[in-house]
Design a protein around this motif. Structure first.
Motif, PDB file in Angstrom:
ATOM      1  N   LEU A 122       0.683  -1.240  -0.488  1.00  0.00           N
ATOM      2  CA  LEU A 122      -0.139  -0.129  -0.080  1.00  0.00           C
ATOM      3  C   LEU A 122       0.857   1.491  -0.004  1.00  0.00           C
ATOM      4  N   VAL A 123       0.411   1.981  -0.775  1.00  0.00           N
ATOM      5  CA  VAL A 123       1.264   3.460  -0.601  1.00  0.00           C
ATOM      6  C   VAL A 123       0.425   4.630  -0.250  1.00  0.00           C
ATOM      7  N   GLU A 124       1.625   5.524   1.076  1.00  0.00           N
ATOM      8  CA  GLU A 124       1.306   6.609   1.653  1.00  0.00           C
ATOM      9  C   GLU A 124       1.365   7.642   0.841  1.00  0.00           C
ATOM     10  N   ASP A 125      -0.093   8.762   0.842  1.00  0.00           N
ATOM     11  CA  ASP A 125      -0.101   9.806  -0.114  1.00  0.00           C
ATOM     12  C   ASP A 125       1.334  10.956   0.456  1.00  0.00           C
ATOM     13  N   ARG A 126       1.608  11.591  -0.404  1.00  0.00           N
ATOM     14  CA  ARG A 126       3.065  12.488  -0.294  1.00  0.00           C
ATOM     15  C   ARG A 126       2.379  13.523   0.496  1.00  0.00           C
ATOM     16  N   LYS A 127       3.534  13.808   1.752  1.00  0.00           N
ATOM     17  CA  LYS A 127       3.539  14.962   2.492  1.00  0.00           C
ATOM     18  C   LYS A 127       3.507  15.784   1.695  1.00  0.00           C
ATOM     19  N   ASN A 182       7.343   9.950  -5.906  1.00  0.00           N
ATOM     20  CA  ASN A 182       5.519   9.476  -5.529  1.00  0.00           C
ATOM     21  C   ASN A 182       5.947   7.730  -4.838  1.00  0.00           C
ATOM     22  N   ASP A 183       5.236   7.119  -3.581  1.00  0.00           N
ATOM     23  CA  ASP A 183       5.546   6.751  -2.921  1.00  0.00           C
ATOM     24  C   ASP A 183       5.558   4.860  -3.694  1.00  0.00           C
ATOM     25  N   SER A 184       4.463   5.094  -4.376  1.00  0.00           N
ATOM     26  CA  SER A 184       4.936   3.848  -5.420  1.00  0.00           C
ATOM     27  C   SER A 184       5.923   4.063  -5.888  1.00  0.00           C
ATOM     28  N   LEU A 185       6.368   4.291  -6.571  1.00  0.00           N
ATOM     29  CA  LEU A 185       7.961   4.661  -7.656  1.00  0.00           C
ATOM     30  C   LEU A 185       9.028   4.276  -6.383  1.00  0.00           C
ATOM     31  N   SER A 186       8.962   4.812  -4.813  1.00  0.00           N
ATOM     32  CA  SER A 186       9.761   3.985  -3.956  1.00  0.00           C
ATOM     33  C   SER A 186       9.565   2.460  -3.485  1.00  0.00           C
ATOM     34  N   VAL A 222       1.650  -3.803  -6.334  1.00  0.00           N
ATOM     35  CA  VAL A 222       1.928  -2.334  -6.070  1.00  0.00           C
ATOM     36  C   VAL A 222       0.456  -0.972  -6.019  1.00  0.00           C
ATOM     37  N   GLU A 223       0.169  -0.814  -5.312  1.00  0.00           N
ATOM     38  CA  GLU A 223      -0.583   0.283  -4.888  1.00  0.00           C
ATOM     39  C   GLU A 223      -0.480   1.594  -5.963  1.00  0.00           C
ATOM     40  N   VAL A 224      -1.241   2.278  -6.865  1.00  0.00           N
ATOM     41  CA  VAL A 224      -1.036   3.372  -7.035  1.00  0.00           C
ATOM     42  C   VAL A 224      -2.412   4.674  -6.728  1.00  0.00           C
ATOM     43  N   LYS A 225      -1.706   5.828  -6.714  1.00  0.00           N
ATOM     44  CA  LYS A 225      -3.087   6.453  -6.126  1.00  0.00           C
ATOM     45  C   LYS A 225      -3.579   6.562  -7.202  1.00  0.00           C
ATOM     46  N   ASN A 226      -5.346   6.718  -6.122  1.00  0.00           N
ATOM     47  CA  ASN A 226      -6.391   7.108  -7.498  1.00  0.00           C
ATOM     48  C   ASN A 226      -6.794   5.613  -8.298  1.00  0.00           C
TER      49      ASN A 226
END
Length: 964
Positions: free
Chosen positions: A494-499, A630-634, A764-768
Motif C-alpha cells: 500500500l502507498v502513502e500520500d505524499r507529505k 511518489n511512494d508507489s515508485l519508491s 503495488v498500489e498506485v494513488k487513485n
C-alpha cells in the motif's frame, strides 16, 4: 503434529522418489545435511559402499522425510542437493521438471549408456575425464574420485565411475559427452553411440538440446551386433543425430522448424483431460497457465489426423488464436516440431502476406494456425457466395486458444455462431431424412473462463455454461489442483500520500485556472478516474453545442489530468516530458510547415498556451527534485532491489497499465545505477496496435524482446496486458502488478507467469487506482469460478445438455434479432449528401459524404481537389511501414486552426488523404451526431475508391505537365 505444508513436501518427495534415487550422489549430499544423525549418516555411507548408491539414496530419502520433521527440513534438503551438484534431482522438487518428451529422451540416453557400458569402459579414462570436468559433466570432487578409482583399480573401473556420474546431470549431457568422445579420438565409440562422420565437419560443437532423437535397432557395428544379440529383437534404442548447421544470427526455430519430435508424451492429468476429445467429442480444457494445454492440443490434433488417415479420410485442422504473436509461437514451438514429419503445417496472420491466399493455404495444408479474424473473413466470403471463401464443412477440427473470449461481440463467437446455426439446421435435416452438413470437432483451451462480473454463484455458473454452449462443449475438462498447484507468495504494498506534492499542486492550480476561464465546476477530485469521465462527457456536450472554447479547454484538462496520473505512477520528469511534448505538438499545429507565421489562434488557445509557458520552468525544476517522488515508485524500487538481491538468478515481470508507463519504467530502471549494480537488465514489451499515441511495437520487436528474456539477456520485463494471456514467456520467479488490476482472468494469467519455486506475486498500489480493493474482489471471483466449474462438472449429463441447448437456442434467436436490426439499419442508410463534416476545432466546413470514398472497406479518403486546398501536411516521425498495398506516411491538419484531421496514405502509388471521423463534427440533415468516434457508428455507405479512374487522372495530369 506435522503441518499441512510438511505433508505436501513429503508427498512431493515420495512422488519423485524413483527419479531422486537415480540422481543423488549420496556421499556429497550427506555432507550438507545437518539434521540427520551422525550414526545414520555412517550407516547410509556404508550401504552406498556395499550395496550401491541407488539403494543408499533410497535409505537417505526415507531419513529425510522421517517424522518428526526438523524446521526447514525440506529447504535444507533441496539446498543440499544443489550444493552437492545434484541439480537434476533438485529440479523435481523446485517445479522445474523437464518436459515429458525431454525426460523420455533422457531416460533413453541413460539406458543407451547402460547397454553400451561393456564397450564404453574401454575408453581412455584419463583423456576423457578432464574434458568432462571442463564441460561441467564432472565436479572437481567427481574428477578426483574418477582419477583415484582409475589409479587404484584401473582405467575400466574409472570409466564405470565416470559414466555413473555423468548420467545424473540435467538433460543435455548426452550431446556434450558425444562431442568429448569425438574430440578425444574415440571415433569407434562416437559412431557406436550415433555420431555421424558426415556431420562432424559441419559443426565444431553441439549445444545442449541440439539433438533430435529417433529409434533404431543397433546393428551398425560388430560391437553393437554382439551386444544386441543378448537382447530381444524388438528392443530399440535411442540414438541421436545433430540438426543441420544454422548460420550465425538465425533463429534455430525459424530456420529448422524446431527439433523433430515424433512422439508426444503426456502426463497423467493431461491424458485425463484429453480423453473425451480423442473420442471425437467437443470439449473445453481448463488448466492453469504452464500446465501444457497447447501440448495436449497438439497431441489431440495428431491423434485426430492419424485416425482419419487410418480410415482413409483426410483431416483438416485450424488452430485459432486471438493475438498475432501467438501464431508464430504455436507454429514454431508446438505444432510444427511434433507434426512436420507426417503433416503439412502452416501459419497465417495479419502480418503475413499469405493471408491473401488463405483458401489455398487451407487446401494445401493439414494444419493451419491463424488469427480468428482471418478465418471469419473467409467464412463470410463463402457466405456471400464468393469463390475464395472457406466453409466450416472444409474443416474437421477447430482448436480455439483462450476460448473464454467466445462471448458476445467477439470474433470467436461469430465463428461459433455459424457453427451453432448449422448444427441446429442439421437436426432439422435429419428429421427430414436429408444428409446433414458435416461440422468440425471443437476443442477449446483456457486457463480461466472467469465469472463475467458475477456477484452470485448462480450467475457465475450461468456465465461458464454460456461459454460451454457457445463452444458446443459436451464437457469442461479440468483437474484437481490441490496436489499440483503451487501458488506464488502474494503481498500487497500500500502507498502513502505524499507529505508534499508541489508538482501536483502546480498542475491542479493550472486546472483550476482553466475551470474559472471556461466557467466549469468539477464534481470530483482532480486526477481521479471520475474526473476523466466528467471531462469526456463535457467535451462531447461542447462538441454537440459547437462551443469551441469549452471544447478546447476540456482537451487541455484531459492532458493535465493525465499528467497528474503519470506523476503518481512514474517519475515527475516523465509527466513533465508528456505535458511539454503535448504543448510543443499543439504549437506545431499553429505553424505552417513551410512558413514561420502562425495559423489562427483563438483567445482561449492563447490563454492556455500562456498558462503552460508561465509554469513550464517551475514544473521542470520540481520534476528534477527526487525528494517529491511518489511512494508507489519508491515501493517498486524497494521490491525490485529485494528480489534481485535475495535470489541467485532473479527473473521477473512488471505489469503496468499503459504503454507510456511501461516505456518510462524501463527507462527509469536502465538509468538507475543501483539496479545495474545488482544485475538488473530491463526491457519493455507493449502491444502492436496503433490505436495509441505511443508508437506500437511490431511483432518482430515483441519476439526479439521475449527471446532475450528467455535467454537471460533481459531479466526484468515491463509489460502491458499484451503479455498477460497466451504468450509463452519463460517461467520467472517474481511478478509485480504495478497499479494495474482488471478482472479475475487477468489476475490468474499474471499469477501463472511466476512458475518457479518460491515465486512471488506482488501488487503495488498506485494513488487513485483502488487496485488493492479490486484485487480482493478478483480473489473472491476466482474462488467462485472454481466452485462453479466443480458444480458444472458434477451436473447430471442430461441436465447439462438441456441447459446447453437452451442457451444455444437463445443465442441463435438473439443473433437473428441482431441481424434483423442490422438489415433494417442498412435499409435506413442515409444519402451521403446529407452528411456534412466540419473541423472539430474551428468549425470550418470540410466536405460532405459525397466527397468520401472507401478503400478495402476500411479507409475513408477524400481525394477531391477542393479538399486538398483545406489542409496542411506534416511528416509522420514514427513511420510504420505497412504490408501489402498501402502505408501511412504523413498527417493532414486544418489550414485554419491546425486541428489534425487524419493521415496521408500512399495507396498503390496514389497519395490519398485518409479521414479519421473522431476529428470532425458530423451533422446529419443539419443535426450534429453526438457520439461519432468510429466510422461504423455512421449509417452511411460510401462508394468504393475507383483506383483506375484516379490513376488515369493522375497520369493525364502528369502528361499535361510534361507537355507544358
Amino acid at each position: 503434529m506435522a503441518s499441512d505444508k510438511d505433508e505436501q513436501w513429503v508427498r512431493l518427495v515420495e512422488d519423485f522418489r524413483p527419479r531422486l534415487t537415480e540422481r543423488i550422489k549420496v556421499e556429497q549430499v550427506l555432507d550438507h545435511l545437518q539434521f540427520i544423525e551422525s550414526d545414520l549418516k555412517e550407516e547410509i555411507r556404508q550401504k552406498a559402499r556395499t550395496e550401491g548408491e541407488p539403494r543408499a539414496a533410497n535409505v537417505l530419502i526415507s531419513a529425510v522425510i522421517r517424522k518428526p520433521h526438523s524446521p526447514g527440513w525440506f529447504r535444507a534438503f533441496v539446498d543440499a542437493l544443489v550444493s552437492a551438484d545434484c541439480e537434476s534431482a533438485a529440479d523435481y522438487l523446485q517445479d522445474n521438471i523437464p518436459e515429458p518428451e525431454v525426460e523420455a529422451d533422457n531416460d533413453c540416453c541413460v539406458r543407451l549408456i547402460q547397454i553400451l557400458c561393456p564397450s564404453l569402459v574401454g575408453m581412455k579414462t584419463d583423456e576423457v575425464c578432464v574434458p568432462c570436468y571442463s564441460e561441467g559433466l564432472l565436479t572437481e570432487e567427481d574428477l578426483e574420485i574418477v582419477k583415484t578409482e582409475t589409479a587404484q583399480r584401473g582405467s575400466r573401473n574409472g570409466a564405470r565411475e565416470l559414466l555413473r556420474r555423468i548420467v545424473r546431470h540435467r538433460p543435455g549431457w548426452f550431446s556434450t559427452f558425444l562431442n568429448i568422445l569425438r574430440e578425444t579420438d574415440h571415433n569407434d565409440l562416437y559412431r557406436l553411440m550415433g555420431g555421424s562422420s558426415d556431420i562432424d565437419k559441419q559443426s565444431e560443437s553441439l549445444p545442449d538440446g541440439a539433438h533430435t532423437y529417433h529409434y533404431m535397432y543397433l546393428s551398425a557395428s560388430p560391437e553393437s551386433t554382439q551386444l544386441s544379440s543378448s537382447l530381444e529383437p524388438s528392443v530399440f534404442f535411442c540414438l541421436s543425430e545433430p540438426l543441420p548447421c544454422i548460420t550465425d544470427g538465425a533463429d534455430p526455430i525459424a530456420e529448422a522448424g524446431g527439433p523433430d519430435k515424433a512422439n508426444i508424451v503426456l502426463r497423467d492429468y493431461q491424458e485425463d483431460v484429453a480423453r473425451p476429445a480423442l473420442e471425437g467429442k467437443n470439449i473445453i480444457i481448463c488448466l492453469p497457465t504452464g500446465s501444457g494445454k497447447t501440448r495436449v492440443a497438439v497431441y489431440i490434433t495428431k491423434q485426430h489426423l492419424d485416425s482419419r488417415r487410418a480410415e482413409g479420410r483426410s483431416g483438416k485442422v485450424v488452430v485459432l488464436v486471438n493475438k498475432v504473436p501467438l501464431v508464430e509461437q504455436h507454429y514454431s514451438a508446438e505444432f510444427l516440431p511434433y507434426l512436420k514429419q507426417n503433416y503439412k503445417v502452416e501459419r497465417v496472420s495479419g502480418d503475413s502476406q499469405l493471408k491473401i491466399s488463405f483458401t489455398e493455404i487451407v487446401k494445401k495444408n493439414d494444419v493451419v494456425i491463424c488469427t480468428a479474424q482471418i478465418l471469419e473473413n473467409y467464412l463470410e466470403r463463402d457466405n456471400k457466395g464468393e469463390d475464395e471463401g472457406v466453409k466450416l464443412s472444409d474443416l474437421t477440427l477447430i482448436v480455439i486458444d483462450e476460448c473464454h473470449h467466445t462471448q458476445k461481440g467477439g470474433v470467436y463467437n461469430h465463428i461459433m455462431m455459424r457453427y451453432l446455426k448449422q448444427k441446429h439446421s442439421n437436426i432439422r435435416l435429419k428429421k427430414q431424412q436429408k444428409e446433414p452438413v458435416p461440422l468440425p470437432q471443437i476443442l477449446g483451451l483456457t486457463a480461466s473462463p472467469g465469472v463475467g462480473g458475477a456477484t452470485k454463484m448462480e450467475k457465475a455458473e450461468e456465465h461458464i455454461l454460456r461459454i460451454c454452449a457457445n463452444l458446443d462443449a459436451s464437457k469442461i475438462m479440468t483437474r484437481s489442483l490441490g496436489e499440483y498447484k503451487k501458488e506464488p507468495m502474494k503481498t500487497t504494498m500500500l502507498v502513502e500520500d505524499r507529505k508534499e506534492d508541489p508538482f501536483g499542486d502546480v498542475i491542479k492550480k493550472i486546472m483550476n485556472a482553466i475551470h474559472d476561464h471556461a466557467q466549469l465546476t468539477p464534481t470530483c477530485d482532480l486526477g481521479s478516474q471520475n474526473y476523466e469521465q466528467w471531462v469526456v462527457q463535457l467535451e462531447a456536450k461542447a462538441a454537440k453545442e459547437e462551443d469551441q472554447n469549452v471544447r478546447v479547454c476540456t482537451a487541455h484538462l484531459r492532458q493535465y489530468n493525465e499528467g497528474l496520473n503519470l506523476s503518481n505512477t512514474i517519475r515527475m520528469c516523465d509527466a513533465f516530458s508528456f505535458l511539454n511534448q503535448y504543448y510543443e505538438e499543439e504549437m506545431k499545429k499553429k505553424t505552417l510547415p513551410d512558413q514561420e507565421h502562425t495559423i489562427q489562434i483563438t483567445d482561449t488557445e492563447r490563454f492556455l498556451f500562456s498558462l503552460f509557458k508561465g509554469i513550464k520552468c517551475k514544473l521542470q525544476k520540481l520534476a528534477e527534485n527526487p525528494e517529491y517522488e511518489n511512494d508507489s515508485l519508491s515501493k517498486l524500487r524497494t521490491k525490485i532491489l529485494q528480489e534481485f538481491s535475495s535470489r541467485k538468478e532473479a527473473r521477473g515481470i512488471i505489469f503496468t497499465k499503459t504503454r507510456r508507463s511501461a516505456i518510462a519504467l524501463s527507462q527509469w530502471i536502465q538509468e538507475n545505477p543501483k539496479f545495474a549494480d545488482i544485475g538488473v537488465k530491463a526491457s519493455y514489451v507493449i502491444g502492436g496496435g496503433d490505436q495509441s499515441v505511443v508508437k506500437p511495437m511490431t511483432s518482430a520487436e515483441q519476439r526479439d524482446v521475449l527471446n532475450k528474456f528467455r535467454t537471460g539477456k533481459v531479466n526484468l520485463l515491463i509489460a502491458t496486458t499484451v503479455a498477460e494471456e497466451g504468450l509463452d514467456i519463460a517461467a520467472c520467479n517474481f511478478v509485480i502488478r504495478y497499479g494495474l488490476v482488471t478482472n479475475e482472468i487477468a489476475m490468474i494469467q499474471a499469477k501463472g507467469r511466476g512458475r518457479a519455486e518460491d515465486s512471488s506475486y506482488t501488487l503495488v498500489e498506485v494513488k487513485n487506482t483502488g487496485v488493492a480493493e479490486k484485487e480482493s474482489v478478483n480473489e473472491y471471483r476466482q474462488k467462485m469460478m472454481d466452485k462453479a466449474i466443480d458444480k458444472i462438472r458434477a451436473m447430471n449429463q442430461v441436465n447439462y445438455d438441456k441447459r446447453i441447448t437452451d442457451f444455444q437456442i437463445q443465442a441463435i434467436m438473439e443473433e437473428k434479432v441482431r441481424m434483423t436490426k442490422k438489415r433494417q439499419k442498412d435499409v435506413k442508410t442515409v444519402n451521403p449528401a446529407d452528411v456534412k463534416f466540419s473541423c472539430r476545432s474551428c468549425s470550418t466546413h470540410v466536405c460532405t459524404g459525397e466527397d468520401v470514398e472507401i478503400i478495402e472497406n476500411m479507409h475513408r479518403v477524400n481525394v477531391t481537389s477542393q479538399f486538398g486546398k483545406l489542409f496542411n501536411r506534416t511528416e509522420n516521425t514514427s513511420l510504420v511501414e505497412r504490408l501489402l498495398d498501402y502505408e501511412t506516411n504523413g498527417f493532414i491538419a486544418c489550414k485554419k486552426c491546425g486541428q489534425r484531421w487524419g493521415s496521408m496514405m500512399l495507396y498503390r502509388g496514389i497519395e490519398c488523404p485518409c479521414l479519421h471521423v473522431k476529428n470532425f463534427v458530423v451533422t446529419l440533415n443539419g443535426k450534429p451526431i453526438s457520439k461519432c468516434t468510429k466510422w461504423s457508428e455512421l449509417p452511411v455507405k460510401f462508394p468504393d475508391f475507383d483506383y483506375a479512374e484516379h490513376a488515369s487522372y493522375m497520369a493525364q495530369c502528369s502528361d499535361d505537365e510534361e507537355t507544358e
